[in-house]
Design an enzyme around this catalytic site. Sequence first.
Site, short mmCIF file in Angstrom:
data_model
loop_
_atom_site.label_atom_id
_atom_site.label_comp_id
_atom_site.label_asym_id
_atom_site.label_seq_id
_atom_site.Cartn_x
_atom_site.Cartn_y
_atom_site.Cartn_z
CB SER A 136 -0.84 0.02 1.43
OG SER A 136 -1.53 1.30 1.50
CE1 TYR A 160 -6.33 4.67 -0.95
CE2 TYR A 160 -4.58 4.40 0.64
CZ TYR A 160 -5.96 4.20 0.16
OH TYR A 160 -6.63 3.03 0.90
CB THR A 186 -7.07 2.63 -4.19
OG1 THR A 186 -6.39 1.50 -4.19
CG2 THR A 186 -8.26 2.53 -3.27
CE LYS A 276 -7.68 -3.02 -2.96
NZ LYS A 276 -8.28 -2.10 -2.02
CG HIS A 300 -11.22 0.26 0.87
ND1 HIS A 300 -10.58 1.09 -0.12
CD2 HIS A 300 -10.41 0.27 2.00
CE1 HIS A 300 -9.33 1.52 0.58
NE2 HIS A 300 -9.20 0.93 1.68
#
Length: 439
Positions: A136, A160, A186, A276, A300
Site C-alpha cells: 500500500s 493513492y 485505488t 481497484k 475496500h
Amino acid sequence: MVKRQLPNPQELLQLMQFKAPTLNPTDRRLEKALTIADLRHIAKRRTPRAPFDYTDGSAEGEISLARARQAFQDVEFHPSILRNVPEVDTSTTVLGGTSSMPFGIAPTGFTRMMQTEGEIAGSGAAGAAGIPFTLSTLGTTSIEDVKAANPRGRNWFQLYVLRDRSISYGLVERAAKAGFDTLFFTVDTPVAGARLRDKRAGFSIPPQLTLSTVINAIPRPAWWINFLTTPTLEFASLTSTGGTVGDLIEQAMDPTISFEDLETIRAMWPGKIMVKGVQTLEDAKLLADTGIDGIVLSNHGGRQLDRAPIPFHLLPSVVQELGADMEIHLDTGIMNGADIVASVALGADFALVGRAYLYGLMAGGRRGVDKTISILRSEIERTMKLLEVATVDELNPSHVTQLSRLQPIAKPVADAAEAMTAGKPKTVPANRPARTAKA
Ligand SMILES: Cc1cc2nc3c(=O)[nH]c(=O)nc-3n(C[C@H](O)[C@H](O)[C@H](O)COP(=O)(O)O)c2cc1C
C-alpha cells in the site's frame, strides 16, 4: 454379550506413542488453527483492542462486510463425479505472469501496527508461496525494502493519488524502478469511511497510550514489547515528503481525483495497471475504454461506503459484459479458499485477500502469514478435488449457484425502461407487479 479379553500390551504400547510436544509457542498456537476464523480468534487474543478492531472492523454499521461474507456462505457448489481427478493444479496466469494460486495479498495500510513484522512477513510469505504481494501507499515498509524481502517474487504497488500529486508521481517512479510489475489505482476513498469501532476504542495512528489502552495491554505483552523495541511506525515510502502521519492520511483522501488522474498515471506507468474499488457495471464499462488492464471489484473490505454493492454479486454481470476485454479481480469478504474457487468459477481472474492475511500476521508474524496461505491453499485444493476439477481454467459457472437472500425490490426506472424498449422485460420480483416505465 460383549466378548472381553485382557488388554494386549502391544496394542497398549501403540496407543501410548504420544506425539512430541511442539516447543515453539508460536508454532504451538498456529498448529491449532484449522481455518481463517481460528487465526482471527488467536489474533484477537494477542493484539490490543485498538489495532485489532482497526483491522477487523469496517464502516458505519459494518453491513457491507457482513453481507459480502454472507454472500460467500450462500454459495451452492455443484460437483461433478467419476471424472478421475487424482491431482489438481491451482496455478494461474494473472496480469502477464504466473501465480501458484488464484489469489494474492491485498494492499493494507499501517501493517506493522498489526504485528511488527508487517509487510516483510507478508511479502516474504507471498514470495515463498509463489503468489503476488501488494504494497500500500500507506504501507509501513518502503517500496525498496519490500523488494529486498521478496526479490524474486511478484510485487504489486497500490497507489493513492495524494492531494499533492507530485508525491504520487514520485512513488510511481520508485515502484517502477524497483521492478514492481503492476500498479493498483485505488478509487474508493474520496473521503475516509466512518470506522466507528476506531472511535470507540480510542484508536489513533500512531497508537497513543491512555488508561484503557494500558489496561488492555497487560494480557498482550508480546505486542507491546514488539511495538516499543522496533523502529517507529511510519508510512515508510513517504518519509521524505514531510508531514505527520495524520497529515499524510488526510493527503491520501482526495475527493477531486478523476478520470484525468487515471489517464496521467496510466501514461507514466510502464507495467500493468488496475483500478481497484469498482462498484457498478456502468463504471466498469467506462473503465474498459481507458486502456487499463483490468479492475478490482471491491468495496475496500466494507471500510468505506457501508451498504455498497457486494462485489461477489456484481461479478457475473461484469464478467458477462467485459470479461473478454480486461481482467476482472475481486475482493472483500474472503475467509475461505472455497470463496476464491467460487469467484473464479463465476469468471473472476483473480482474488485478493486483506483481513485473512492480517489475521495470520497478528496470530504469528511471518509464520502466521504462511499459515494463512497454507489454509487457503488446502481449502482451494480440497474444493477443486471435491468438484472434480483438475485446473483453475476448468472452473466455470456450472459449478456454482449464488443462493439469494437479498433481492432488489425493484429495478431502477432507467434500467427497466431500457429493458422495455429492447423488448425483453427484466425479471420483476414476484411480490411486485410489473410497472410500466415512465416515459
Ligand atoms: C486494515 C486494512 C487496511 C487497508 N488499507 C488499504 C490501503 O491502504 N489501500 C487499499 O487500496 N486498500 C486497503 N484496504 C482494503 C484491502 O486492500 C482490501 O480491499 C480488503 O481488505 C478486502 O476485504 P477483506 O479484508 O475482507 O479480504 C485495507 C483493508 C484493511 C482491512
